[in-house]
Design a protein around this motif. Sequence first.
Motif, PDB file in Angstrom:
ATOM      1  N   ILE A  71      34.216  87.468  29.405  1.00  0.00           N
ATOM      2  CA  ILE A  71      32.854  87.876  29.737  1.00  0.00           C
ATOM      3  C   ILE A  71      32.274  88.864  28.735  1.00  0.00           C
ATOM      4  CG2 ILE A  71      33.437  89.795  31.256  1.00  0.00           C
ATOM      5  CD1 ILE A  71      31.237  88.643  33.158  1.00  0.00           C
ATOM      6  N   GLU A  72      33.112  89.510  27.956  1.00  0.00           N
ATOM      7  CA  GLU A  72      32.602  90.460  26.963  1.00  0.00           C
ATOM      8  C   GLU A  72      31.769  89.786  25.883  1.00  0.00           C
ATOM      9  OE1 GLU A  72      35.365  93.210  25.370  1.00  0.00           O
ATOM     10  OE2 GLU A  72      35.809  94.087  27.322  1.00  0.00           O
ATOM     11  N   ARG A  73      31.993  88.500  25.660  1.00  0.00           N
ATOM     12  CA  ARG A  73      31.184  87.811  24.649  1.00  0.00           C
ATOM     13  C   ARG A  73      29.749  87.617  25.116  1.00  0.00           C
ATOM     14  NH1 ARG A  73      33.362  81.591  25.340  1.00  0.00           N
ATOM     15  NH2 ARG A  73      33.426  81.757  27.597  1.00  0.00           N
ATOM     16  N   PHE A  74      29.494  87.829  26.401  1.00  0.00           N
ATOM     17  CA  PHE A  74      28.147  87.721  26.957  1.00  0.00           C
ATOM     18  C   PHE A  74      27.538  89.096  27.227  1.00  0.00           C
ATOM     19  CE2 PHE A  74      30.455  83.899  28.601  1.00  0.00           C
ATOM     20  CZ  PHE A  74      29.913  83.005  27.705  1.00  0.00           C
ATOM     21  N   SER A  75      28.023  90.125  26.548  1.00  0.00           N
ATOM     22  CA  SER A  75      27.489  91.499  26.617  1.00  0.00           C
ATOM     23  C   SER A  75      27.761  92.186  27.947  1.00  0.00           C
ATOM     24  CB  SER A  75      25.984  91.520  26.330  1.00  0.00           C
ATOM     25  OG  SER A  75      25.717  91.029  25.058  1.00  0.00           O
ATOM     26  N   VAL A  76      28.946  91.998  28.484  1.00  0.00           N
ATOM     27  CA  VAL A  76      29.353  92.685  29.710  1.00  0.00           C
ATOM     28  C   VAL A  76      30.590  93.511  29.398  1.00  0.00           C
ATOM     29  CG1 VAL A  76      30.156  92.418  32.079  1.00  0.00           C
ATOM     30  CG2 VAL A  76      28.421  90.876  31.183  1.00  0.00           C
ATOM     31  N   ASN A  77      30.515  94.802  29.675  1.00  0.00           N
ATOM     32  CA  ASN A  77      31.634  95.712  29.422  1.00  0.00           C
ATOM     33  C   ASN A  77      32.026  96.420  30.712  1.00  0.00           C
ATOM     34  OD1 ASN A  77      31.541  95.245  26.589  1.00  0.00           O
ATOM     35  ND2 ASN A  77      29.837  96.677  26.463  1.00  0.00           N
ATOM     36  N   PHE A  78      33.320  96.674  30.871  1.00  0.00           N
ATOM     37  CA  PHE A  78      33.793  97.469  31.992  1.00  0.00           C
ATOM     38  C   PHE A  78      34.020  98.893  31.495  1.00  0.00           C
ATOM     39  CE2 PHE A  78      34.430  93.321  33.647  1.00  0.00           C
ATOM     40  CZ  PHE A  78      34.276  93.457  35.015  1.00  0.00           C
ATOM     41  N   VAL A  79      33.535  99.865  32.252  1.00  0.00           N
ATOM     42  CA  VAL A  79      33.639 101.266  31.852  1.00  0.00           C
ATOM     43  C   VAL A  79      34.485 102.019  32.868  1.00  0.00           C
ATOM     44  CG1 VAL A  79      31.481 101.277  30.562  1.00  0.00           C
ATOM     45  CG2 VAL A  79      31.455 101.835  32.990  1.00  0.00           C
ATOM     46  N   ALA A  80      35.012 103.168  32.447  1.00  0.00           N
ATOM     47  CA  ALA A  80      35.912 103.955  33.278  1.00  0.00           C
ATOM     48  C   ALA A  80      35.182 104.962  34.156  1.00  0.00           C
ATOM     49  CB  ALA A  80      36.925 104.680  32.405  1.00  0.00           C
ATOM     50  N   SER A  81      33.930 105.224  33.864  1.00  0.00           N
ATOM     51  CA  SER A  81      33.201 106.244  34.612  1.00  0.00           C
ATOM     52  C   SER A  81      31.928 105.659  35.208  1.00  0.00           C
ATOM     53  CB  SER A  81      32.841 107.405  33.692  1.00  0.00           C
ATOM     54  OG  SER A  81      31.976 108.302  34.347  1.00  0.00           O
ATOM     55  N   PRO A  82      31.614 105.995  36.454  1.00  0.00           N
ATOM     56  CA  PRO A  82      30.342 105.538  37.015  1.00  0.00           C
ATOM     57  C   PRO A  82      29.141 106.158  36.310  1.00  0.00           C
ATOM     58  CG  PRO A  82      31.463 106.990  38.558  1.00  0.00           C
ATOM     59  CD  PRO A  82      32.402 106.744  37.427  1.00  0.00           C
ATOM     60  N   ARG A  83      29.325 107.261  35.606  1.00  0.00           N
ATOM     61  CA  ARG A  83      28.230 107.889  34.866  1.00  0.00           C
ATOM     62  C   ARG A  83      27.744 107.027  33.705  1.00  0.00           C
ATOM     63  NH1 ARG A  83      29.356 111.879  37.754  1.00  0.00           N
ATOM     64  NH2 ARG A  83      30.008 113.965  37.575  1.00  0.00           N
ATOM     65  N   HIS A  84      28.578 106.105  33.250  1.00  0.00           N
ATOM     66  CA  HIS A  84      28.213 105.219  32.158  1.00  0.00           C
ATOM     67  C   HIS A  84      27.862 103.820  32.631  1.00  0.00           C
ATOM     68  CE1 HIS A  84      31.152 108.005  29.938  1.00  0.00           C
ATOM     69  NE2 HIS A  84      29.933 108.478  29.819  1.00  0.00           N
ATOM     70  N   ALA A  85      27.848 103.593  33.931  1.00  0.00           N
ATOM     71  CA  ALA A  85      27.691 102.247  34.481  1.00  0.00           C
ATOM     72  C   ALA A  85      26.245 101.931  34.845  1.00  0.00           C
ATOM     73  CB  ALA A  85      28.575 102.094  35.718  1.00  0.00           C
ATOM     74  N   ASP A  86      25.929 100.651  34.717  1.00  0.00           N
ATOM     75  CA  ASP A  86      24.658 100.111  35.197  1.00  0.00           C
ATOM     76  C   ASP A  86      24.857  99.403  36.528  1.00  0.00           C
ATOM     77  OD1 ASP A  86      23.287 100.742  32.716  1.00  0.00           O
ATOM     78  OD2 ASP A  86      24.420  99.072  31.855  1.00  0.00           O
ATOM     79  N   MET A  87      26.085  98.958  36.770  1.00  0.00           N
ATOM     80  CA  MET A  87      26.395  98.162  37.960  1.00  0.00           C
ATOM     81  C   MET A  87      27.741  98.583  38.519  1.00  0.00           C
ATOM     82  SD  MET A  87      26.919  94.014  38.172  1.00  0.00           S
ATOM     83  CE  MET A  87      25.205  93.629  37.914  1.00  0.00           C
ATOM     84  N   LEU A  88      27.839  98.576  39.837  1.00  0.00           N
ATOM     85  CA  LEU A  88      29.108  98.818  40.518  1.00  0.00           C
ATOM     86  C   LEU A  88      29.573  97.509  41.146  1.00  0.00           C
ATOM     87  CD1 LEU A  88      28.343 102.163  42.403  1.00  0.00           C
ATOM     88  CD2 LEU A  88      29.565 101.889  40.249  1.00  0.00           C
ATOM     89  N   LEU A  89      30.808  97.091  40.849  1.00  0.00           N
ATOM     90  CA  LEU A  89      31.444  95.970  41.528  1.00  0.00           C
ATOM     91  C   LEU A  89      32.401  96.578  42.541  1.00  0.00           C
ATOM     92  CD1 LEU A  89      32.485  93.339  38.819  1.00  0.00           C
ATOM     93  CD2 LEU A  89      30.522  93.304  40.316  1.00  0.00           C
ATOM     94  N   ILE A  90      32.127  96.381  43.817  1.00  0.00           N
ATOM     95  CA  ILE A  90      32.934  97.013  44.865  1.00  0.00           C
ATOM     96  C   ILE A  90      33.697  95.939  45.621  1.00  0.00           C
ATOM     97  CG2 ILE A  90      32.888  98.497  46.891  1.00  0.00           C
ATOM     98  CD1 ILE A  90      30.218  99.606  45.839  1.00  0.00           C
ATOM     99  N   THR A  91      35.001  96.142  45.748  1.00  0.00           N
ATOM    100  CA  THR A  91      35.848  95.186  46.455  1.00  0.00           C
ATOM    101  C   THR A  91      36.453  95.843  47.682  1.00  0.00           C
ATOM    102  OG1 THR A  91      37.795  95.797  45.169  1.00  0.00           O
ATOM    103  CG2 THR A  91      36.449  94.005  44.318  1.00  0.00           C
ATOM    104  N   GLY A  92      36.768  95.029  48.658  1.00  0.00           N
ATOM    105  CA  GLY A  92      37.462  95.486  49.850  1.00  0.00           C
ATOM    106  C   GLY A  92      36.565  96.135  50.876  1.00  0.00           C
ATOM    107  N   PRO A  93      37.079  96.254  52.095  1.00  0.00           N
ATOM    108  CA  PRO A  93      36.339  96.998  53.104  1.00  0.00           C
ATOM    109  C   PRO A  93      36.434  98.485  52.772  1.00  0.00           C
ATOM    110  CG  PRO A  93      38.495  96.456  53.948  1.00  0.00           C
ATOM    111  CD  PRO A  93      38.387  95.807  52.596  1.00  0.00           C
ATOM    112  N   VAL A  94      35.462  99.233  53.189  1.00  0.00           N
ATOM    113  CA  VAL A  94      35.490 100.669  52.914  1.00  0.00           C
ATOM    114  C   VAL A  94      36.406 101.336  53.928  1.00  0.00           C
ATOM    115  CG1 VAL A  94      34.126 102.763  52.672  1.00  0.00           C
ATOM    116  CG2 VAL A  94      33.150 100.565  52.015  1.00  0.00           C
ATOM    117  N   THR A  95      37.457 101.956  53.435  1.00  0.00           N
ATOM    118  CA  THR A  95      38.364 102.683  54.319  1.00  0.00           C
ATOM    119  C   THR A  95      37.849 104.103  54.508  1.00  0.00           C
ATOM    120  OG1 THR A  95      39.755 103.408  52.488  1.00  0.00           O
ATOM    121  CG2 THR A  95      40.346 101.324  53.551  1.00  0.00           C
TER     122      THR A  95
END
Length: 167
Positions: A71-95
Amino acid sequence: MWNLTKNIFKVGIQTKNILQQTENVEVVGKQLAISINRHLGRALNIRMIDAGSCNGCELEINNINNPYYNIERFSVNFVASPRHADMLLITGPVTKNMREALLRAYEATPDPKLVVAIGDCAHCGGVFNSSDAVIGAVDKVVPVNVIVKGCPPTPMDIIQGILSALS
């Protein structure tokens, strides 16, 4: 052993057409790259958050980074900090233990932010819904833009969910 061999000859080899799948990845990926460029003018930065899942969805999210989907070839990067993120991918139920961490990550993400809930657990609590340790779906804690259903969803479903969030 003989029963397995007999079954193979009776049923035949069941494989998927890899060329057709590759074309689907390319088509959706190009649409994703165009949408990212139109909305952001740069790469899309994603922060993945596990709010209490069984890790099935995380495995599928990791697959979109493998050499097949890449997916990186389509300009999508995963970042380590939410401060640098445009999108959050959230998995699982919220405990109950992850509620505060999820809220902090959501608040730390700069506006405009997008939230994509990945999997049935993030949608409705899934098999963990009746647990005392689970609050429930992600949308009970933070606003959600797109829900990608499945247990776990396929990598193509996740990529299409990301594209839907940008549209």
